[in-house]
Design a protein around this motif. Structure first.
Motif, mmCIF file in Angstrom:
data_model
loop_
_atom_site.group_PDB
_atom_site.id
_atom_site.type_symbol
_atom_site.label_atom_id
_atom_site.label_comp_id
_atom_site.label_asym_id
_atom_site.label_seq_id
_atom_site.Cartn_x
_atom_site.Cartn_y
_atom_site.Cartn_z
ATOM 1 N N ILE A 1 7.191 55.750 19.987
ATOM 2 C CA ILE A 1 7.335 54.469 20.668
ATOM 3 C C ILE A 1 5.965 53.804 20.758
ATOM 4 O O ILE A 1 4.972 54.452 21.101
ATOM 5 N N TYR A 2 5.925 52.512 20.471
ATOM 6 C CA TYR A 2 4.672 51.750 20.489
ATOM 7 C C TYR A 2 4.852 50.537 21.397
ATOM 8 O O TYR A 2 5.815 49.784 21.264
ATOM 9 N N GLN A 3 3.918 50.380 22.327
ATOM 10 C CA GLN A 3 3.894 49.194 23.180
ATOM 11 C C GLN A 3 2.805 48.266 22.657
ATOM 12 O O GLN A 3 1.630 48.645 22.577
ATOM 13 N N VAL A 4 3.188 47.061 22.294
ATOM 14 C CA VAL A 4 2.247 46.075 21.760
ATOM 15 C C VAL A 4 2.117 44.938 22.763
ATOM 16 O O VAL A 4 3.119 44.382 23.221
ATOM 17 N N ARG A 5 0.862 44.617 23.094
ATOM 18 C CA ARG A 5 0.587 43.551 24.063
ATOM 19 C C ARG A 5 -0.391 42.551 23.431
ATOM 20 O O ARG A 5 -1.345 42.959 22.761
ATOM 21 N N TYR A 6 -0.135 41.278 23.667
ATOM 22 C CA TYR A 6 -1.030 40.246 23.142
ATOM 23 C C TYR A 6 -1.813 39.630 24.293
ATOM 24 O O TYR A 6 -1.251 39.208 25.309
ATOM 25 N N ASP A 7 -3.145 39.621 24.137
ATOM 26 C CA ASP A 7 -4.022 39.002 25.122
ATOM 27 C C ASP A 7 -4.354 37.594 24.650
ATOM 28 O O ASP A 7 -5.084 37.413 23.670
ATOM 29 N N PHE A 8 -3.796 36.577 25.337
ATOM 30 C CA PHE A 8 -3.953 35.190 24.902
ATOM 31 C C PHE A 8 -5.406 34.736 25.005
ATOM 32 O O PHE A 8 -5.888 33.964 24.167
ATOM 33 N N GLU A 9 -6.117 35.196 26.024
ATOM 34 C CA GLU A 9 -7.498 34.758 26.200
ATOM 35 C C GLU A 9 -8.413 35.345 25.131
ATOM 36 O O GLU A 9 -9.279 34.658 24.585
ATOM 37 N N GLU A 10 -8.244 36.615 24.811
ATOM 38 C CA GLU A 10 -9.099 37.271 23.820
ATOM 39 C C GLU A 10 -8.597 37.079 22.397
ATOM 40 O O GLU A 10 -9.321 37.361 21.437
ATOM 41 N N ASN A 11 -7.327 36.651 22.266
ATOM 42 C CA ASN A 11 -6.680 36.560 20.954
ATOM 43 C C ASN A 11 -6.729 37.924 20.243
ATOM 44 O O ASN A 11 -7.057 38.020 19.068
ATOM 45 N N GLU A 12 -6.400 38.960 21.010
ATOM 46 C CA GLU A 12 -6.401 40.330 20.491
ATOM 47 C C GLU A 12 -5.055 40.995 20.794
ATOM 48 O O GLU A 12 -4.369 40.634 21.754
ATOM 49 N N TYR A 13 -4.729 41.993 19.961
ATOM 50 C CA TYR A 13 -3.503 42.777 20.148
ATOM 51 C C TYR A 13 -3.890 44.186 20.607
ATOM 52 O O TYR A 13 -4.780 44.807 20.019
ATOM 53 N N TYR A 14 -3.194 44.671 21.621
ATOM 54 C CA TYR A 14 -3.425 46.026 22.119
ATOM 55 C C TYR A 14 -2.163 46.858 21.913
ATOM 56 O O TYR A 14 -1.044 46.357 22.123
ATOM 57 N N CYS A 15 -2.363 48.086 21.520
ATOM 58 C CA CYS A 15 -1.215 48.961 21.280
ATOM 59 C C CYS A 15 -1.412 50.305 21.996
ATOM 60 O O CYS A 15 -2.440 50.963 21.818
ATOM 61 N N ARG A 16 -0.415 50.676 22.802
ATOM 62 C CA ARG A 16 -0.380 52.010 23.413
ATOM 63 C C ARG A 16 0.642 52.859 22.671
ATOM 64 O O ARG A 16 1.740 52.393 22.341
ATOM 65 N N TYR A 17 0.299 54.105 22.446
ATOM 66 C CA TYR A 17 1.207 55.036 21.784
ATOM 67 C C TYR A 17 0.712 56.445 22.065
ATOM 68 O O TYR A 17 -0.320 56.654 22.701
ATOM 69 N N ARG A 18 1.446 57.417 21.596
ATOM 70 C CA ARG A 18 1.071 58.820 21.780
ATOM 71 C C ARG A 18 1.125 59.522 20.434
ATOM 72 O O ARG A 18 2.093 59.349 19.682
ATOM 73 N N ASP A 19 0.095 60.290 20.134
ATOM 74 C CA ASP A 19 0.117 61.132 18.942
ATOM 75 C C ASP A 19 -0.193 62.572 19.349
ATOM 76 O O ASP A 19 -0.174 62.909 20.551
ATOM 77 N N ALA A 20 -0.470 63.414 18.388
ATOM 78 C CA ALA A 20 -0.691 64.834 18.666
ATOM 79 C C ALA A 20 -1.888 65.069 19.581
ATOM 80 O O ALA A 20 -1.986 66.107 20.249
ATOM 81 N N ASP A 21 -2.804 64.105 19.627
ATOM 82 C CA ASP A 21 -4.008 64.255 20.449
ATOM 83 C C ASP A 21 -3.860 63.678 21.853
ATOM 84 O O ASP A 21 -4.798 63.744 22.653
ATOM 85 N N GLY A 22 -2.700 63.060 22.145
ATOM 86 C CA GLY A 22 -2.494 62.520 23.486
ATOM 87 C C GLY A 22 -2.215 61.021 23.477
ATOM 88 O O GLY A 22 -1.929 60.416 22.434
ATOM 89 N N ASN A 23 -2.299 60.406 24.663
ATOM 90 C CA ASN A 23 -2.041 58.976 24.807
ATOM 91 C C ASN A 23 -3.220 58.168 24.269
ATOM 92 O O ASN A 23 -4.372 58.496 24.530
ATOM 93 N N LYS A 24 -2.917 57.095 23.539
ATOM 94 C CA LYS A 24 -3.950 56.280 22.899
ATOM 95 C C LYS A 24 -3.769 54.803 23.250
ATOM 96 O O LYS A 24 -2.652 54.331 23.473
ATOM 97 N N LEU A 25 -4.896 54.089 23.272
ATOM 98 C CA LEU A 25 -4.903 52.635 23.405
ATOM 99 C C LEU A 25 -5.845 52.089 22.346
ATOM 100 O O LEU A 25 -7.014 52.471 22.292
#
Length: 454
Positions: free
Chosen positions: A249-273
């Motif tokens: 599962i991937y959570q994708v968030r868009y930051d309008f002020e920074e014009n950047e995309y952030y993604c949270r997910y989990r892999d074998a090494d743990g939770n990632k951002l």
């Protein structure tokens, strides 16, 4: 139908005779006795000294393959005494070990098979390799007195499906077993398959009352589709249609002020951002190994938070003795640090409702909202999907305004929430209700099979 239960005992009298309590009606019309799919002719007589014990001759016990004698329900169907229910829990992954015959899941099944003395059912586990089709028997695993024992028994009245995963479920040999037992032997099989997220969403869309609980959801088609949903909701979830346990599962968030995309997910090494300059690069970098046509894109919900962490709710519903849905368990799940889901394998924590809502008025309001939702959703899913559905595990959320949202429905819900000490009663209730529903299906198969096998 009002049922009585009786104690079974071995008769020291005629070996091919059944002695019934004198309270039975029309004993002279009874000519047969059955257990599971096994039925044999016998002499039936009244026992003038007993009102709650059925005495069975030793030859009949052997022919019926009764594994042991215990208090049990007894039905009378036409000219036949029916002992039951005999309930088989179908799974896979059996081993040669006598201590752990189902591998790491042995404890799970031991818990499921350990019923209270007043349950009045024969409960066993089995797999495809334990079936003797020629003889019409199963080498069944019972869990009695803290140990696993095997008995040769007839095919059951009802099968409860607890296959471990979709891959096993789709195996040709497994599918053939399900087909034969259901269609050749007319054995009710409940919770027959894993739910598909997209199928559940589409079936609930047909129900006007259920639609209000559904986040906007689409099959993945393009980057533009995700961009559109991000512009509406600020964040989205990208999920596999057939995923489980929060995997992929991937959570994708868009930051309008920074014009950047952030993604949270989990892999074998743990939770990632991770941060990305473009959605296309994010998708190509993180999801290139997947066939995205097997994913859905879902509206993100700003969830209620406890101590700064998102919380959602796992709720179980079960059908009861009469085939009606009941809410049987509820727990709050708080997301782990850095996790976008509340799954325990992602660091989530289980809490009882009173631990997160100490105010009884607020707690009762939340409980009523969630109960109303899951009972309506259970009825809707049951109406629109084929097969005998006897239990569902729901993941629901409350947003910051108190609105209820459905995230997922599971046909084979896990039982990890019941490790919480305050959920022991719910653990007991869910097991009790699954047995009640099996009893309901046994009656249906005897007295109104047309309602099950149309």
């Amino acid at each position: 139908m009002k049922l009585r239960s009786y104690m079974l005992q071995k008769s020291g009298r005629e070996p091919n005779t059944v002695y019934l309590p004198y309270t039975f009606d029309n004993i002279q019309s009874l000519k047969y006795i059955s257990f599971g799919t096994k039925i044999i002719e016998c002499d039936v007589r009244a026992d003038s000294l007993s009102d709650n014990t059925i005495s069975i001759g030793q030859e009949i016990i052997a022919d019926l393959k009764l594994p042991f004698l215990t208090p049990i329900h007894v039905f009378v169907y036409e000219e036949t005494i029916v002992i039951g229910p005999l309930i088989g829990i179908f799974t896979a992954g059996f081993t040669e070990s006598s201590l752990r015959p189902i591998g790491e899941r042995s404890l799970f099944f031991a818990n499921l098979l350990t019923a209270k003395d007043d349950t009045k059912a024969y409960l066993f586990a089995f797999g495809s390799h334990q079936i003797n089709w020629k003889e019409g028997t199963i080498t069944a695993y019972f869990y009695n007195e803290q140990r696993w024992v095997q008995h040769e028994i007839p095919f059951p009245h009802v099968v409860y499906d607890r296959l471990p995963n979709r891959k096993t479920e789709n195996h040709r040999a497994i599918a053939r077993v399900k087909e034969r037992l259901q269609h050749e032997y007319l054995i009710p099989w409940f919770n027959p398959g894993f739910f598909n997220k997209w199928d559940i969403y589409r079936c609930l869309q047909k129900d006007e009352a259920a639609v209000s609980y559904l986040p906007e959801t689409h099959r993945f088609t393009s980057f533009e589709q995700i961009e559109f949903l991000l512009s509406k909701y600020g964040h989205v979830y990208i999920k596999p249609i057939n995923g489980s346990l929060g995997s992929s599962i991937y959570q994708v968030r868009y930051d309008f002020e920074e014009n950047e995309y952030y993604c949270r997910y989990r892999d074998a090494d743990g939770n990632k951002l991770r941060k990305y300059h473009s959605l296309e690069y994010l998708i190509n970098h993180l999801l290139s190994r997947y066939n995205l046509e097997t994913f859905i894109v879902q509206q993100g919900i700003s969830l209620l938070r406890i101590n700064g962490q998102p919380v959602d709710f796992r709720i179980h519903t079960n059908k009861d003795r009469h085939g009606y849905w009941r809410m049987s368990a509820i727990a709050a799940k708080i997301a782990g640090q850095g996790s976008m889901t509340t799954h325990m394998n992602n660091g989530g924590d289980v809490k009882s409702l009173d631990e997160i809502f100490p105010d009884p008025v607020e707690r009762e309001s939340v409980l009523q909202k969630l109960t109303t939702a899951v009972l309506l959703l259970s009825e809707s899913i049951d109406t629109h999907l084929d097969g005998c559905i006897g239990e569902i595990g729901f993941d629901l959320g409350l947003d910051k305004t108190g609105k209820v949202w459905l995230f997922e429905a599971n046909s084979k819900p896990g039982r990890s929430i019941f490790h919480h000490p305050k959920l022991k009663e719910s653990d007991r209730l869910t097991k009790e209700l699954f047995l009640e529903y099996a009893l309901h299906l046994t009656e249906k198969s005897l007295f109104s099979p047309e309602e099950l096998f149309q």
